[in-house]
Design an enzyme around this catalytic site. Structure first.
Site, PDB file in Angstrom:
ATOM      1  CB  SER A  22      -0.948  -0.041   1.209  1.00 40.10           C
ATOM      2  OG  SER A  22      -1.885   1.007   1.138  1.00 40.10           O
ATOM      3  CB  THR A  23       1.209   4.128   2.340  1.00 40.65           C
ATOM      4  OG1 THR A  23      -0.205   4.213   2.492  1.00 40.65           O
ATOM      5  CG2 THR A  23       1.810   5.515   2.304  1.00 40.65           C
ATOM      6  CG  HIS A  82      -4.177  -0.935  -0.733  1.00 38.86           C
ATOM      7  ND1 HIS A  82      -3.980  -0.965   0.622  1.00 38.86           N
ATOM      8  CD2 HIS A  82      -4.734  -2.125  -1.053  1.00 38.86           C
ATOM      9  CE1 HIS A  82      -4.388  -2.124   1.108  1.00 38.86           C
ATOM     10  NE2 HIS A  82      -4.841  -2.851   0.103  1.00 38.86           N
ATOM     11  CG  MET A 127      -2.582   2.862   7.789  1.00 35.85           C
ATOM     12  SD  MET A 127      -1.575   3.186   9.251  1.00 35.85           S
ATOM     13  CE  MET A 127      -1.111   4.888   8.959  1.00 35.85           C
TER      14      MET A 127
END
Length: 350
Positions: free
Chosen positions: A168-169, A195, A288
């Site tokens: 993700s991040t 994501h 996250m």
């Protein structure tokens, strides 16, 4: 709790006001300054030492990408990019993320967005997340042998291997560090959930494809998956894998988000759990939350020979998803991002 100090860099006075007002509404955030272009922004970064910067991409005098590179070289600070949804905007955003930006926010109405208030919660959440990000892991941390678990051999039963990666991040830069080190003749198939909203994953795949020896592409529904290729789920679509005879095919669909995520790492992991004639490797990188943990549990339950790898805290930009895997599932291996590709090669070539 201390307030995180934010610097807003945007060429539009209207946007500087809107973004500042949104950020100042959060009790944990405070805008300590604004700047009208990258050059002005660099002076303010040096002078004000913010905890987080929001940075527009398209600006006169000095654009956002140039400013980002100089900020990361001279005053490393977490940066959130503001991006338009155009193809050019998506490409610039992916470039920014691979040059060290933590995340990005869509300007939903184009370059001068009139409905940023609709995404005010997202702006504040991402700024607070960025404030705690790990943007500068040292070489010593990345090499420290004490930070990783020992390599645990696994008795694979099959000739074919599928590697599913969830991130993700911080993902675009992490994926670049992994995929750029995978050799052209890699004897495994890689599927990836990053994501990311629609329209950005195609730019991500195209950029990674230029940097990697293996083929990297945004996957299409029904596409047959090949060895030595990496396939990225399209933004806002789930990716699942199913077997068709001796081949693998992608299932790309838009059923409901899973725990707020579409694409979902859990959904991808759950789908490969049902592949009976493939060795399985699950990898969870920076991000996250805990997406991937439930899917990894199911993978282990259905096939105890599944090999699970987590990125170490030393290099994860956000140590959420890999931490959840470490605490809840006990992966076979924990490695800094610069050694993940090496681990994949070792696992697959055994």
């Amino acid at each position: 709790m201390q307030k995180f100090k934010v610097l807003v860099i945007d060429d539009s006075a209207f946007m500087r006001k809107v973004i500042s007002d949104i950020i100042n509404q959060d009790k944990h955030l405070e805008v300590i300054g604004t700047a009208r272009n990258g050059e002005d922004g660099l002076k303010k970064v040096k002078q004000l030492k913010p905890d987080v910067i929001t940075l527009d991409i398209e600006m006169p005098v000095m654009d956002g990408l140039t400013a980002l590179r100089l900020i990361m070289e001279e005053y490393p600070t977490p940066v959130i990019m503001l991006s338009s949804l155009t193809y050019e905007g998506a490409n610039s955003t992916i470039t920014a993320l691979q040059h060290g930006a933590i995340d990005f926010i869509n300007k939903t109405s184009g370059p001068i967005s009139l409905d940023l208030n609709k995404v005010s919660e997202e702006i504040c959440s991402k700024v607070k997340q960025a404030a705690t990000a790990n943007i500068e892991p040292s070489d010593e941390q990345a090499k420290d042998q004490d930070t990783y678990t020992e390599f645990q051999p696994q008795q694979f039963k099959h000739n074919e291997t599928i590697i599913a990666i969830g991130v993700s991040t911080g993902g675009p830069k992490a994926l670049q560090q992994v995929l750029s080190k995978v050799p052209r003749q890699f004897d495994g198939t890689i599927v990836i959930v990053q994501h990311m909203p629609a329209k950005f994953t195609k730019s991500l795949a195209e950029r990674l494809d230029r940097l990697a020896e293996i083929k990297v592409k945004e996957v299409q529904n029904g596409e047959l998956l090949k060895k030595g290729h990496a396939y990225i789920a399209p933004g806002d679509y789930h990716l699942q894998v199913k077997s068709i005879g001796r081949s693998l095919a992608a299932v790309v669909e838009q059923t409901e988000p899973v725990k707020g995520h579409r694409p979902s790492v859990n959904r991808l992991f759950e789908s490969i759990a049902d592949l009976s004639t493939f060795n399985k490797v699950g990898v969870v990188l920076t991000g996250m939350g805990s997406d991937g943990t439930d899917g990894a549990k199911l993978l282990r339950e259905k096939d105890p020979s599944t090999y699970l790898i987590a990125e170490s805290q030393q290099t994860a930009v956000i140590y959420g998803m890999p931490k959840s895997l470490v605490e809840e599932v006990n992966p076979n291996l924990i490695r800094p991002i610069n050694l993940i590709a090496e681990a994949l090669i070792e696992v697959v070539e055994r």
